[in-house]
Scaffold this active site. Structure first.
Site, PDB file in Angstrom:
ATOM      1  CB  THR A  91      -0.229   1.120   5.073  1.00  0.00           C
ATOM      2  OG1 THR A  91       0.285  -0.142   4.629  1.00  0.00           O
ATOM      3  CG2 THR A  91       0.772   1.760   6.020  1.00  0.00           C
ATOM      4  N   GLY A  92      -1.903  -1.393   6.520  1.00  0.00           N
ATOM      5  CA  GLY A  92      -1.798  -2.412   7.549  1.00  0.00           C
ATOM      6  C   GLY A  92      -2.921  -3.410   7.504  1.00  0.00           C
ATOM      7  CB  THR A 143      -0.899  -0.014   1.253  1.00  0.00           C
ATOM      8  OG1 THR A 143      -1.623  -1.233   1.263  1.00  0.00           O
ATOM      9  CG2 THR A 143      -1.868   1.147   1.263  1.00  0.00           C
ATOM     10  NE  ARG A 202      -8.428  -7.942   2.874  1.00  0.00           N
ATOM     11  CZ  ARG A 202      -7.464  -7.040   2.993  1.00  0.00           C
ATOM     12  NH1 ARG A 202      -6.881  -6.560   1.889  1.00  0.00           N
ATOM     13  NH2 ARG A 202      -7.087  -6.572   4.167  1.00  0.00           N
ATOM     14  N   GLY A 219      -9.747  -4.334   1.509  1.00  0.00           N
ATOM     15  CA  GLY A 219      -9.302  -3.855   2.819  1.00  0.00           C
ATOM     16  C   GLY A 219      -9.760  -2.426   3.061  1.00  0.00           C
ATOM     17  CG  ASP A 220      -7.177  -0.010   5.454  1.00  0.00           C
ATOM     18  OD1 ASP A 220      -6.545   0.956   5.902  1.00  0.00           O
ATOM     19  OD2 ASP A 220      -6.631  -0.969   4.876  1.00  0.00           O
ATOM     20  N   GLY A 263      -6.027  -4.436   7.171  1.00  0.00           N
ATOM     21  CA  GLY A 263      -7.204  -3.745   6.678  1.00  0.00           C
ATOM     22  C   GLY A 263      -8.471  -4.018   7.462  1.00  0.00           C
TER      23      GLY A 263
END
Lengths: 135, 169
Positions: free
Chosen positions: A52-53, A1, A29, A31-32, A55
């Site tokens: 970032t991480g 990211t 899927r 994520g955030d 999600g």
């Protein structure tokens, strides 16, 4: 990211995030990163944030908006707010980091992993980049 | 000189000093510096914060060192499905896309969604179609398909299929 946040000479902020997601992700899927308020958020009344991480946990923590709310209502500075939300994400079992900047130019990052590719540039100053948590 | 600030990230994870290969360390730092330079140039020219964050992210999307654009990781099925978002703090206008496969710079597609103003989040084949309608630069899916990322997928699948250690983004 990858992500960027900025405040311009007029005091307006903006945020952007882009990602390939999680290696071996299945079932569509997401994520955030593309979820406004979770991985990306900007509000001149507070700050701009990119995350970032993990999600799933950044989504459940509504991380980027939470940082803006802590600035707006909790009267924290953006970097302190970021630290608070990263601590909460850690308590939820999440890992990752955020970058943030406010309309007054205060800005920086918070993360709870061994490393984060990160950088900052202010008008008239030299750029600074780092990777490891001890830089 | 008028005051501005730009902050960027290229992802967080298990990178440790002495463990991350030197070439990856140097490449990552060079990529970060190029992104700061691009975003800083936009701000120096009096551009908006929005222009700056798009410019910086586009540079990192083109850099295989980062898990975005050309450097994106693989899904289980061996595809590169890209997500992005952008938001303007002035108006709180926002645009986001997910699971796109043929837009060279996903952040610019997110900006098109924001500027179009009808929606905030578009996904999948519909987002790819919107990108073509808006005239964004298109690439073949395998533009994103890098051998190192495929190797990482194979490694993760062999180890059970979930990158819990956030080793690869």
């Amino acid at each position: 990211t990858v992500g960027a946040v900025a405040v311009d000479a007029q005091g307006h902020v903006a945020a952007a995030t882009s990602t390939g997601g999680l290696t071996a992700k299945r079932w569509g899927r997401i994520g955030d990163s593309p979820l406004i308020g979770a991985g990306t958020y900007a509000d001149d009344r507070a700050c701009a944030t990119s995350c970032t991480g993990s999600g799933e946990i950044f989504i459940r923590a509504v991380a980027a908006h939470e940082i803006a709310a802590l600035v707006r209502f909790g009267k924290l500075g953006p970097v302190d707010a970021a630290g608070s939300v990263i601590a909460e994400i850690g308590a939820m079992g999440g890992k990752g980091g955020v970058i943030t900047v406010g309309p007054d130019g205060t800005g920086g990052w918070a993360f709870n992993t061994p490393g984060m590719y990160r950088g900052i540039l202010r008008s008239g100053e030299a750029p600074r980049v780092a990777i490891y948590d001890d830089e | 000189m008028s005051e501005w600030t730009l902050v960027i990230h290229g992802g967080s994870g298990s990178m440790r000093r002495g463990v991350l290969p030197e070439a990856e360390d140097e490449g990552g730092r060079a990529g970060l510096e190029a992104a700061l330079k691009a975003g800083g140039a936009a701000l120096d020219a009096g551009g908006s914060a929005l222009d700056a964050v798009e410019a910086a992210v586009r540079v990192m999307e083109d850099d295989p060192h980062f898990n975005a654009g050309r450097g994106a990781v693989f899904s289980w099925d061996g595809a590169n499905e890209l997500d992005a978002a952008i938001m303007d703090g002035t108006s709180r206008a926002a645009g986001a896309i997910s699971s796109v496969t043929t837009t060279r710079n996903p952040v610019s597609l997110a900006r098109k969604v924001m500027e179009d103003g009808r929606h905030v989040l578009l996904s999948g084949a519909g987002a790819d179609e919107f990108s073509r309608d808006k005239g964004l630069e298109q690439v073949e899916p395998d533009y994103f398909a890098l051998a190192e990322r495929r190797r990482q997928l194979d490694e993760i699948k062999a180890g059970g299929g979930f990158d819990s250690a956030m080793k690869y983004g």
